[in-house]
Design a protein around this motif. Structure first.
Motif, PDB file in Angstrom:
ATOM      1  N   LYS B   3       0.812  -1.221   0.000  1.00  0.00           N
ATOM      2  CA  LYS B   3       0.000   0.000   0.000  1.00  0.00           C
ATOM      3  C   LYS B   3       0.850   1.277   0.000  1.00  0.00           C
ATOM      4  O   LYS B   3       0.633   2.201  -0.776  1.00  0.00           O
ATOM      5  N   TYR B   4       1.834   1.312   0.922  1.00  0.00           N
ATOM      6  CA  TYR B   4       2.641   2.539   1.017  1.00  0.00           C
ATOM      7  C   TYR B   4       3.419   2.783  -0.272  1.00  0.00           C
ATOM      8  O   TYR B   4       3.717   3.915  -0.641  1.00  0.00           O
ATOM      9  N   CYS B  33      -4.026  11.111   3.593  1.00  0.00           N
ATOM     10  CA  CYS B  33      -4.859  10.047   4.149  1.00  0.00           C
ATOM     11  C   CYS B  33      -6.231  10.058   3.463  1.00  0.00           C
ATOM     12  O   CYS B  33      -6.743   9.014   3.054  1.00  0.00           O
ATOM     13  N   PHE B  36      -5.812   9.279  -0.542  1.00  0.00           N
ATOM     14  CA  PHE B  36      -5.530   7.884  -0.930  1.00  0.00           C
ATOM     15  C   PHE B  36      -6.424   6.877  -0.195  1.00  0.00           C
ATOM     16  O   PHE B  36      -6.317   5.683  -0.421  1.00  0.00           O
ATOM     17  N   HIS B  37      -7.213   7.366   0.741  1.00  0.00           N
ATOM     18  CA  HIS B  37      -7.993   6.478   1.598  1.00  0.00           C
ATOM     19  C   HIS B  37      -7.114   5.446   2.291  1.00  0.00           C
ATOM     20  O   HIS B  37      -7.357   4.243   2.213  1.00  0.00           O
ATOM     21  N   MET B  38      -6.076   5.922   2.914  1.00  0.00           N
ATOM     22  CA  MET B  38      -5.173   5.022   3.638  1.00  0.00           C
ATOM     23  C   MET B  38      -4.911   5.562   5.028  1.00  0.00           C
ATOM     24  O   MET B  38      -5.150   6.731   5.312  1.00  0.00           O
ATOM     25  N   SER B  39      -4.345   4.675   5.866  1.00  0.00           N
ATOM     26  CA  SER B  39      -4.099   5.061   7.260  1.00  0.00           C
ATOM     27  C   SER B  39      -2.905   6.012   7.355  1.00  0.00           C
ATOM     28  O   SER B  39      -2.067   6.076   6.456  1.00  0.00           O
ATOM     29  N   THR B  42       0.498   4.276   7.016  1.00  0.00           N
ATOM     30  CA  THR B  42       0.898   3.957   5.638  1.00  0.00           C
ATOM     31  C   THR B  42       1.457   5.192   4.942  1.00  0.00           C
ATOM     32  O   THR B  42       2.525   5.144   4.316  1.00  0.00           O
TER      33      THR B  42
END
Lengths: 433, 433
Positions: B3-4, B33, B36-39, B42
């Motif tokens: 993901k990252y 965040c 990208f819809h990520m934590s 990440t």
């Protein structure tokens, strides 16, 4: 054999066998004519060759006397003797740090590429470029970018047979009487080059590096970032940044020896100092002998703009050093992904081996050992070396000694043999403590 | 792809494609965040890697900005481009002196030996000796004795990838600030090494060598006996003797570069200066790139007692330069008589070619040309070079230019093509006169 050669060989043999001594008179040409039943021309030809080859000389009024000395005869015999004394040692347990894993290298592929390259007769009959083959510099420039984050043009790159010969070329382009800083236990090969040029070397403490650096005025800093400081660990981002800022502010040229920089298997991967530099003041040295097979000799150097220009101006004054066949085979090896593949395999193998050795060392002894990731070894700097060396030789165990203790390498020992080897080694070490 | 890595690659691409410029602010971690819809973890990981790899940097109170410059982007693109511009030239008629005969070398035998050597995995996984493989030094010591009359012990010998790297090592062992004498047109590679060490170079006239030598006070004399003096001929016995007596009396160290010393095909064979020396004041350099294939890189140096001792004391401070595979294959090649055989073939071939070229030159022009035996060429030092070069390039004819006229080599041109090539070349030469 021609007639005159018979005479030549006979007299030569008499001298080499000690029948004719230095300064002794040999038969005159006329005497030899009778002795050998040959013409004067033939004998003269033989004597001329004996003179030319240094066996006899002609003295006016006296004639021909033996010129070859006893010492020359002794040397002659030594040369004729076949000696095979200096063979490489093969150890039962080879923990030396100069050995590498020999199983993961794609030897068959490598042989195939060498063969392909040799089939190009046209290319084989040309010297090639002093700077290194263009195809290889192209490929290495991409490799250095992908694996070490270095942005460089192939024109900035020099390919050589080892990093020392590249360093000899680099220092030869520099001003004289510079001051070089390096860690106390920098490689001897590096020291030799700077010493050869009469540069003043200042040794910086491993334990107090940055402070020591700032307390000394130097022109060049030689550094091996993969094996740095107190614990011989990869340099930290913090210190790398500090170093780059400081060196830029002080006009210090950094010579980065990226020995095994890409071979990280315990620490997290990091980029080369070169890629983080802010002032074009880093010269980069990369090599492959620990990544591929040690018998393979290709290193490369990435110059900054200043030294690229100096080199370009002197280009015609250098000859190629690295084997052209190996250079061109290496291009194929890299382009077809074998270097990357090999690197992945090595990382996996060394990770396993280092973890297993750590486990074994802890299991069998209380003596502390520290990982030297770049050298694929565990080291202890407090162990008495003298008796240890003797005892290890007796048991046919190979380890690496320095004036500061020992290093136990895991690259060339199999997982299968490791435990037995460590058990024997620890027994010896604890015995001499 | 993790993901990252998606985030990392996206931002990296935006920078490299020029959508994000130097010093421009990139989205904050919180913004990314959402983007990208990520934590946060990440995104932080991606940003950390972007910082580590030098694409962005973090500024307190401001956030992340682009660090990559336009110049870096340009370099990045150049690296990605596959360049094949610097290919070696192939001439219709190749009269360059750097080419050699490529047909007489036993390539198949050579490949077989390389293969045999590579099958010894144990040997391939060891570095080998810095001084050169013991077997090779043994064999070369016999070769030098048989072919050049030199009596030496393998311990006195250093094997390297070319004579320049050996010279770098040699000069590094010498005192500083020495004075070197050499012929005016000594090889550039030699000059470079002495210059690199800051030695003072005195150029001795080719036309008046001995007198010039005696009028100057020097510490070292560099000499190529196979290509000496006024006519670039092998040095005469008379001058060789005079030189050796004089240098011994004046404590001058002779560095004998025996370039093609054994390859005599028009002059009678002679021994190396080293073999005739009376005072252990000659250091000998031998190489094989003109004897075998130029892409093959092995040279050797025979030290005198003084420098053997110095080298021995510093031995651990040097690394091997010549390819180990090539060294060991070369041992077999010599031991099985291929080098001698090849030498005989070359002598025959070059004798024929040189005689034929002499005949052709005399047939087609009145301009005088002189044989340079060591370089397998005919030379004339009075020819205007500038227009000639241009015209030759147009006709795709390769010759060698110096600041003193031209050299026409015969090593790499076939007997069949020679006449047509010479006719075209002479036409050009006479046209620009």
């Amino acid at each position: 054999m021609k007639k005159y050669e018979i005479v030549y060989e006979k007299i030569k043999a008499d001298i080499l066998n000690g029948y004719l001594h230095k300064d002794e008179k040999i038969p005159s040409i006329r005497q030899s004519c009778n002795l050998f039943h040959m013409s004067q021309t033939t004998i003269e030809k033989a004597y001329d060759k004996l003179v030319l080859d240094g066996y006899i000389k002609s003295l006016p009024q006296i004639g021909y006397i033996v010129k070859f000395t006893r010492e020359q005869i002794r040397l002659h015999r030594e040369i004729e003797k076949v000696q095979n004394e200096e063979k490489e040692d093969v150890y039962t347990y080879d923990f030396r740090i100069k050995s590498v894993s020999k199983d993961s290298f794609e030897m068959d592929t490598w042989k195939r590429y060498l063969k392909e390259v040799m089939n190009n007769k046209e290319s084989m009959s040309m010297y090639g470029m002093a700077q290194g083959e263009p195809e290889l510099r192209q490929v290495l420039s991409r490799y250095a970018y992908k694996n070490r984050g270095i942005l460089s043009h192939p024109d900035q790159m020099l390919v050589g047979s080892n990093y020392q010969s590249l360093l000899f070329i680099l220092c030869g382009m520099m001003d004289k009487n510079l001051i070089v800083g390096m860690e106390e236990d920098a490689p001897l090969q590096t020291k030799r080059v700077f010493e050869a040029y009469g540069f003043k070397i200042i040794f910086l403490s491993r334990f107090n590096f940055m402070e020591d650096l700032k307390n000394n005025s130097i022109d060049i800093l030689y550094i091996t970032p993969a094996c740095f400081g107190n614990h011989k660990e990869p340099i930290s981002s913090r210190i790398a940044d500090e170093l780059l800022v400081y060196s830029a502010s002080q006009n210090i040229l950094i010579v980065e020896d990226d020995y095994n920089g890409e071979l990280t298997y315990r620490s997290s991967s990091r980029q080369a100092l070169h890629s983080l530099s802010i002032d074009d003041n880093v010269i980069y040295l990369g090599s492959f002998s620990r990544l591929l097979i040690p018998s393979f000799r290709i290193s490369y150097m990435i110059l900054n703009e200043k030294y690229t220009n100096i080199y370009k101006a002197q280009e015609a004054m250098y000859g190629p050093t690295a084997s052209k066949i190996e250079q061109l085979a290496f291009v194929r090896y890299i382009q077809n992904g074998y270097l990357d593949k090999h690197l992945r395999k090595l990382k996996k193998e060394y990770k396993e081996k280092s973890e297993y050795m750590e486990y074994l060392l802890k299991k069998y002894t209380k003596i502390p050992f520290y990982l030297n990731e770049a050298y694929m070894s565990y080291f202890n700097e407090d162990l008495c070396v003298k008796d240890l060396k003797l005892k290890c030789e007796e048991k046919n165990i190979g380890i690496t000694y320095s004036n500061k203790g020992i290093e136990i390498g895991f690259a060339n020992i199999s997982m299968k043999d490791m435990e037995q080897g460590i058990v024997q080694l620890i027994e010896i070490i604890e015995g001499v403590q």
